[in-house]
Motif scaffolding. Structure first.
Motif, PDB file in Angstrom:
ATOM      1  N   SER A 169       7.774  -6.062  -9.216  1.00 18.47           N
ATOM      2  CA  SER A 169       7.542  -5.982 -10.655  1.00 18.47           C
ATOM      3  C   SER A 169       6.046  -5.868 -10.947  1.00 18.47           C
ATOM      4  N   ASP A 170       5.234  -6.668 -10.268  1.00 18.70           N
ATOM      5  CA  ASP A 170       3.784  -6.602 -10.442  1.00 18.70           C
ATOM      6  C   ASP A 170       3.262  -5.218 -10.058  1.00 18.70           C
ATOM      7  N   ARG A 171       3.772  -4.691  -8.963  1.00 21.92           N
ATOM      8  CA  ARG A 171       3.313  -3.379  -8.488  1.00 21.92           C
ATOM      9  C   ARG A 171       3.631  -2.295  -9.500  1.00 21.92           C
ATOM     10  N   SER A 172       4.824  -2.319 -10.067  1.00 18.37           N
ATOM     11  CA  SER A 172       5.188  -1.284 -11.041  1.00 18.37           C
ATOM     12  C   SER A 172       4.312  -1.396 -12.284  1.00 18.37           C
ATOM     13  N   GLY A 173       3.961  -2.607 -12.707  1.00 20.02           N
ATOM     14  CA  GLY A 173       3.062  -2.776 -13.848  1.00 20.02           C
ATOM     15  C   GLY A 173       1.671  -2.257 -13.548  1.00 20.02           C
ATOM     16  N   VAL A 174       1.168  -2.576 -12.368  1.00 17.17           N
ATOM     17  CA  VAL A 174      -0.162  -2.110 -11.966  1.00 17.17           C
ATOM     18  C   VAL A 174      -0.166  -0.599 -11.799  1.00 17.17           C
ATOM     19  N   GLN A 175       0.912  -0.033 -11.273  1.00 18.77           N
ATOM     20  CA  GLN A 175       1.002   1.416 -11.117  1.00 18.77           C
ATOM     21  C   GLN A 175       0.972   2.108 -12.475  1.00 18.77           C
ATOM     22  N   ALA A 176       1.650   1.523 -13.460  1.00 16.56           N
ATOM     23  CA  ALA A 176       1.643   2.098 -14.814  1.00 16.56           C
ATOM     24  C   ALA A 176       0.225   2.069 -15.391  1.00 16.56           C
ATOM     25  N   LEU A 218      -2.576   2.029 -13.643  1.00 19.30           N
ATOM     26  CA  LEU A 218      -3.362   3.000 -12.879  1.00 19.30           C
ATOM     27  C   LEU A 218      -3.101   4.422 -13.374  1.00 19.30           C
ATOM     28  N   ASP A 219      -1.855   4.751 -13.619  1.00 18.11           N
ATOM     29  CA  ASP A 219      -1.524   6.086 -14.120  1.00 18.11           C
ATOM     30  C   ASP A 219      -2.203   6.344 -15.461  1.00 18.11           C
ATOM     31  N   ALA A 220      -2.196   5.339 -16.336  1.00 16.67           N
ATOM     32  CA  ALA A 220      -2.833   5.496 -17.648  1.00 16.67           C
ATOM     33  C   ALA A 220      -4.340   5.680 -17.497  1.00 16.67           C
ATOM     34  N   VAL A 221      -4.961   4.910 -16.618  1.00 10.55           N
ATOM     35  CA  VAL A 221      -6.404   5.011 -16.403  1.00 10.55           C
ATOM     36  C   VAL A 221      -6.757   6.371 -15.807  1.00 10.55           C
ATOM     37  N   LEU A 222      -5.986   6.838 -14.854  1.00 11.52           N
ATOM     38  CA  LEU A 222      -6.251   8.139 -14.244  1.00 11.52           C
ATOM     39  C   LEU A 222      -6.101   9.275 -15.254  1.00 11.52           C
ATOM     40  N   GLU A 223      -5.113   9.160 -16.119  1.00 11.07           N
ATOM     41  CA  GLU A 223      -4.926  10.180 -17.157  1.00 11.07           C
ATOM     42  C   GLU A 223      -6.116  10.178 -18.116  1.00 11.07           C
ATOM     43  N   TYR A 224      -6.573   8.994 -18.514  1.00  6.16           N
ATOM     44  CA  TYR A 224      -7.734   8.876 -19.400  1.00  6.16           C
ATOM     45  C   TYR A 224      -8.985   9.429 -18.719  1.00  6.16           C
TER      46      TYR A 224
END
Length: 111
Positions: free
Chosen positions: A37-44, A46-52
């Motif tokens: 669960s923690d990993r999926s939250g952190v991955q989300a 990370l995806d948002a930061v990379l998109e930004y």
């Protein structure tokens, strides 16, 4: 009799091992679920930061200008300068045509 006693001790030991291993397995399953669960939250995140970051880089990083773009910019600037020169020349001609030959800076000749 001693063999029976040893068997009982071994059985109790093995039952205790099974009890502890089942508890350990349950704890590990809970840890895996929490970590997933923690990993999926952190991955989300990370995806948002990379998109930004991708959006910012597109805005901030200067891209090399192609030859055609430089040429077009130069020609537009040159056309503007030619137009400005033409306007200045026309104004100068207009000012010179309207000037009187008898007056110098608005002062009349003494007679």
């Amino acid at each position: 009799d001693t063999e029976t006693k040893e068997n009982e001790i071994e059985k109790a030991t093995k039952e205790q091992d099974v009890k502890y291993k089942v508890k350990e397995s349950t704890d590990l399953d809970a840890t895996v679920a929490e970590t997933s669960s923690d990993r999926s939250g952190v991955q989300a995140e990370l995806d948002a930061v990379l998109e930004y970051l991708q959006k910012i880089e597109a805005q901030c990083i200067e891209k090399a200008e192609t030859h055609a773009e430089r040429k077009a910019r130069f020609e537009a600037e040159l056309a503007g300068l030619k137009q400005a020169l033409q306007v200045l020349e026309e104004e100068t001609a207009f000012v010179q045509k309207g000037a009187s030959t008898k007056m110098l800076r608005g002062v009349r000749r003494h007679t």
